[in-house]
Design an enzyme around this catalytic site. Structure first.
Site, PDB file in Angstrom:
ATOM      1  N   LYS A  69       5.901 -40.382  36.365  1.00 36.72           N
ATOM      2  CA  LYS A  69       6.468 -40.618  37.491  1.00 36.72           C
ATOM      3  C   LYS A  69       6.217 -39.684  38.648  1.00 36.72           C
ATOM      4  O   LYS A  69       6.333 -38.636  38.938  1.00 36.72           O
ATOM      5  CB  LYS A  69       7.891 -39.916  37.307  1.00 36.72           C
ATOM      6  N   GLY A  89       7.794 -29.764  40.753  1.00 34.48           N
ATOM      7  CA  GLY A  89       8.519 -29.644  41.849  1.00 34.48           C
ATOM      8  C   GLY A  89       9.713 -28.264  42.127  1.00 34.48           C
ATOM      9  O   GLY A  89       8.819 -27.895  42.244  1.00 34.48           O
ATOM     10  N   THR A  98      12.614 -26.137  42.135  1.00 33.61           N
ATOM     11  CA  THR A  98      13.803 -24.833  40.988  1.00 33.61           C
ATOM     12  C   THR A  98      14.516 -25.329  40.074  1.00 33.61           C
ATOM     13  O   THR A  98      14.600 -25.229  38.294  1.00 33.61           O
ATOM     14  CB  THR A  98      14.172 -23.495  41.030  1.00 33.61           C
ATOM     15  N   GLU A  99      15.330 -26.174  41.086  1.00 36.39           N
ATOM     16  CA  GLU A  99      16.693 -26.780  40.067  1.00 36.39           C
ATOM     17  C   GLU A  99      16.502 -28.255  39.358  1.00 36.39           C
ATOM     18  O   GLU A  99      16.397 -28.440  37.962  1.00 36.39           O
ATOM     19  CB  GLU A  99      17.474 -27.010  41.407  1.00 36.39           C
ATOM     20  N   GLY A 102      13.407 -27.944  37.587  1.00 40.47           N
ATOM     21  CA  GLY A 102      12.841 -27.727  36.683  1.00 40.47           C
ATOM     22  C   GLY A 102      13.557 -26.811  34.680  1.00 40.47           C
ATOM     23  O   GLY A 102      13.898 -27.158  34.312  1.00 40.47           O
ATOM     24  N   GLU A 124       5.820 -26.330  36.592  1.00 41.99           N
ATOM     25  CA  GLU A 124       5.540 -24.964  37.894  1.00 41.99           C
ATOM     26  C   GLU A 124       6.451 -24.964  38.639  1.00 41.99           C
ATOM     27  O   GLU A 124       6.485 -26.837  39.800  1.00 41.99           O
ATOM     28  CB  GLU A 124       3.794 -25.880  38.264  1.00 41.99           C
ATOM     29  N   CYS A 159       3.698 -24.716  46.371  1.00 44.25           N
ATOM     30  CA  CYS A 159       4.265 -23.578  46.256  1.00 44.25           C
ATOM     31  C   CYS A 159       3.178 -22.167  46.773  1.00 44.25           C
ATOM     32  O   CYS A 159       4.156 -21.179  45.888  1.00 44.25           O
ATOM     33  CB  CYS A 159       4.622 -23.943  44.712  1.00 44.25           C
ATOM     34  N   GLU A 168      12.278 -19.934  49.578  1.00 44.64           N
ATOM     35  CA  GLU A 168      11.052 -20.953  49.938  1.00 44.64           C
ATOM     36  C   GLU A 168      11.451 -21.551  51.087  1.00 44.64           C
ATOM     37  O   GLU A 168      12.226 -22.775  51.743  1.00 44.64           O
ATOM     38  CB  GLU A 168      10.951 -21.754  48.935  1.00 44.64           C
TER      39      GLU A 168
END
Length: 495
Positions: free
Chosen positions: A172, A224, A226-227, A229, A246, A280, A382
Site C-alpha cells: 500500500k 510513516g 508515529t500514530e 505506527g 520506521e 524522518c 517534528e
C-alpha cells in the site's frame, strides 16, 4: 488494485472510486488511480495467500529465486529514467535528488539476492549425541506500507528482502504518491515475477487499516507517522503478527567548536533541506557549541538563502515543493509558533515568488530559526519541512543531554575533528543511526530504524532479511542405542 491479473470490474451497485494524484510542483492533477475499499484489500490478500500456498515462489530453489531478483534489478535499471521522471512529478523532489536516490534501488535487490544465495542454516552447539540445526521459512503474506517522501526506495528496501525470503507481498503506497509503485509492479511482472507474488492496493486510511488488521497478514512493514505506527502495532499484536515500523524523528545534529563552522554548515544544509526537509532523519535541530554558534548561524543562513528553488523537473533546481498545501500550512504554523516563542528568523520563513506556471505549487523557502531553546515547540516537534532550528550548548555533556531530550530516536549527527569525541558522543546519543561528519548515508547492508517513538525493528541489512522468516530448530539424536527413559537404571539428563 493492481496485481498480475486485472482487477475485477466494479458492479453497478459499487462503482469504482477514483483518487486524483497531484503534481505538488504545480498543483495540477497528473492522473487518477483507484481508491480501493476494504473488500478489495481482502481480495488482494486472498490472491497473495493463494500465491504463497500453492504458487511456485516459496518453493523455488534459493538459487532460482536469487536469479529472479537479479533479473528484477536489471529490469529496474533498464527502466530507471521513467522511474526518475515519474517520482519527481509525483512527489516534487528535484530530479537531481531523485536520480541520486533511485539509481540505487537495484542495489537492494542484488544485495538480498546475495544474502539468499549465501544463506547458511545454523548448526547449534549442545551436549550429548545430538545434531541440532535451524531452518528458516518464509512468514507468508506480508504487507508493506510506504510514505510519500521516498516511495520507491523505501519500498525496495523491504520488498527485496520479503521476496528473497520467499514471501508474497501486498503493497500500500501513500495515497499521495502511488505512481512509481504501480510502475515498479509492472516492471517486476515483465521481468518474470510469478503471478500474485506482489499486489498493490491504492487508497487512504481505510486501505491501510484493513491491511494492518487483516488476519492473514503475517508481517507489516510501515514507514510513516508515529500514530500510524502505534495503530499498526496494536492491530498486529492482537494476532501476534510481526511489525517493523520506521516512524517520526527529530534528528539532533551536534556541532562542536573544533570544526570549521562553514564546513559544518554546508553539511548541515544537506541534512536540513534535502527532500525539502521531508525526511524522518532530516536534521531539524542543530545543537551548536557557543564558540562557533554565531559563525555557524551566519554560514547556514547564507547557504539556505542561496538554494535554488523551482521546477523539480529542471536539473538546476535544488529545492522543490512540499507534498501538499496541507503540509505547507502546517510548517508555516510551526514557524509562526517559533517566532511567538522567541526564535530569530535568519533565513526564509515564507513562500517564495515563482513563475506563474509554478504558482499553484506548494513551495516554501528554506528557513533557519536561530536562538531557540529546547523548551520551544519547534525544537521538540517534528516539522517535516525545510526548517533548521539552531540551539546553542556549552559542553559535551550539555550537548548529549540536549540531543537525548526528545521522544524520538531515529537518527543523529555529530560534527567534530576530534575522532575520539566523535565515537564517544555517537555511543552516548540514543538513536538508531548516527553519522559523524556526514548525514543520511545508507547502504543495503546497514540496518535502518529507530528507538523510542521512532519505531521498532530494522529495514535493510541481515536483520531485515532474517525478520521476514521464522526459525525452526531441529534436534536429531545420533546415538546408536535406543531411548528407553523408563527402563534405564540411570536415565539421561532431562532438559
Amino acid at each position: 488494485m493492481l496485481s498480475h491479473t486485472p482487477a475485477p470490474t466494479p458492479s453497478a451497485a459499487a462503482p469504482r472510486r477514483d483518487r486524483a494524484i497531484v503534481n505538488p510542483a504545480t498543483g495540477q492533477v497528473i492522473r487518477t488511480v483507484a481508491d480501493n475499499t476494504a473488500a478489495e484489500v481482502d481480495e488482494a490478500v486472498r490472491a497473495a495467500r493463494a500465491a504463497f500456498e500453492s504458487g511456485p515462489w516459496p518453493r523455488l530453489p534459493r538459487s532460482e529465486r536469487a536469479r529472479h531478483l537479479l533479473r528484477c534489478a536489471d529490469a529496474i535499471e533498464a527502466n530507471s529514467e521513467v522511474l526518475f521522471q515519474t517520482e519527481t512529478r509525483n512527489n516534487g523532489r528535484p530530479i537531481s535528488e531523485t536520480r541520486a536516490q533511485l539509481s540505487r534501488v537495484p542495489e537492494w535487490f542484488r544485495y538480498n539476492a546475495g544474502l539468499l544465495a549465501a544463506q547458511r542454516d545454523a548448526v547449534l552447539p549442545g551436549d550429548g549425541p545430538y545434531l541440532t540445526y535451524q531452518r528458516r521459512s518464509p512468514l507468508g503474506v506480508c504487507g508493506i506500507i510506504t510514505p510519500f517522501n521516498h516511495p520507491l526506495l523505501i519500498l525496495a528496501r523491504s520488498l527485496s528482502a520479503a521476496l528473497a525470503t520467499g514471501n508474497t507481498v501486498v503493497v500500500k503506497p501513500s495515497e499521495l504518491t502511488p505512481l512509481t509503485t504501480l510502475a515498479l509492479v509492472g516492471i517486476l511482472r515483465d521481468a518474470g515475477l510469478p503471478e500474485g507474488v506482489v499486489t498493490v492496493v491504492t487508497g487512504g486510511r481505510e486501505v491501510g487499516e484493513r491491511l494492518t488488521g487483516h488476519p492473514d497478514i503475517a508481517k507489516i512493514t510501515l514507514t510513516g507517522g508515529t500514530e500510524a505506527g502505534r495503530a499498526a502495532a496494536v492491530a498486529t499484536a492482537a494476532r501476534f503478527a510481526r511489525v517493523t515500523a520506521e516512524l517520526g524523528g527529530k534528528t539532533p545534529i551536534v556541532v562542536f567548536d573544533d570544526i570549521d563552522p562553514r564546513v559544518a554548515a554546508e553539511g548541515a544544509a544537506f541534512a536540513a533541506f534535502v527532500a525539502a526537509g521531508q525526511s524522518c532523519v532530516a536534521g531539524s535541530r542543530f545543537l551548536v557549541q557557543r564558540g562557533v554558534y554565531d559563525a555557524f548561524v551566519e554560514a547556514l543562513s547564507a547557504r539556505a538563502s542561496a538554494i535554488r528553488i523551482g521546477d523539480p523537473a529542471r536539473p538546476g533546481t535544488q529545492l522543490g515543493p512540499l507534498i501538499s498545501e496541507v503540509q505547507r500550512e502546517k510548517v508555516l504554523r510551526l514557524i509562526a509558533t517559533g517566532v511567538e516563542e522567541g526564535v530569530r528568523v535568519t533565513a526564509g520563513g515564507g513562500v517564495p515568488e515563482l513563475p506563474a506556471e509554478l504558482a499553484g505549487g506548494y513551495y516554501l523557502r528554506p528557513t533557519v530559526l536561530a536562538d531557540a531553546t529546547m523548551s520551544m515547540t519547534v525544537a521538540k516537534e517534528e516539522i517535516f519541512g525545510p526548517v533548521a532550528v539552531v540551539v546553542p550548548f556549552d559542553d559535551e555533556d550539555d550537548a548529549v543531554a540536549m540531543a537525548n531530550d526528545n521522544r524520538f530516536g531515529l537518527g543523529a549527527g555529530v560534527w567534530t575533528r576530534d575522532i575520539a569525541r566523535g565515537h564517544r558522543v555517537a555511543d552516548r546519543v540514543v538513536a538508531g543511526m548516527v553519522w559523524v561528519n556526514d548525514h543520511h548515508r545508507l547502504e543495503p547492508s546497514l540496518p535502518w530504524g529507530g528507538v523510542k517513538e521512532s519505531g521498532t525493528g530494522r529495514d535493510a541489512g541481515q536483520e531485515s532479511f532474517d525478520d521476514f522468516t521464522w526459525v525452526k530448530t531441529v534436534v536429531v539424536r545420533t546415538a546408536a542405542d535406543d531411548v528407553d527413559w523408563y527402563g534405564s537404571a540411570e536415565p539421561g539428563r532431562l532438559n
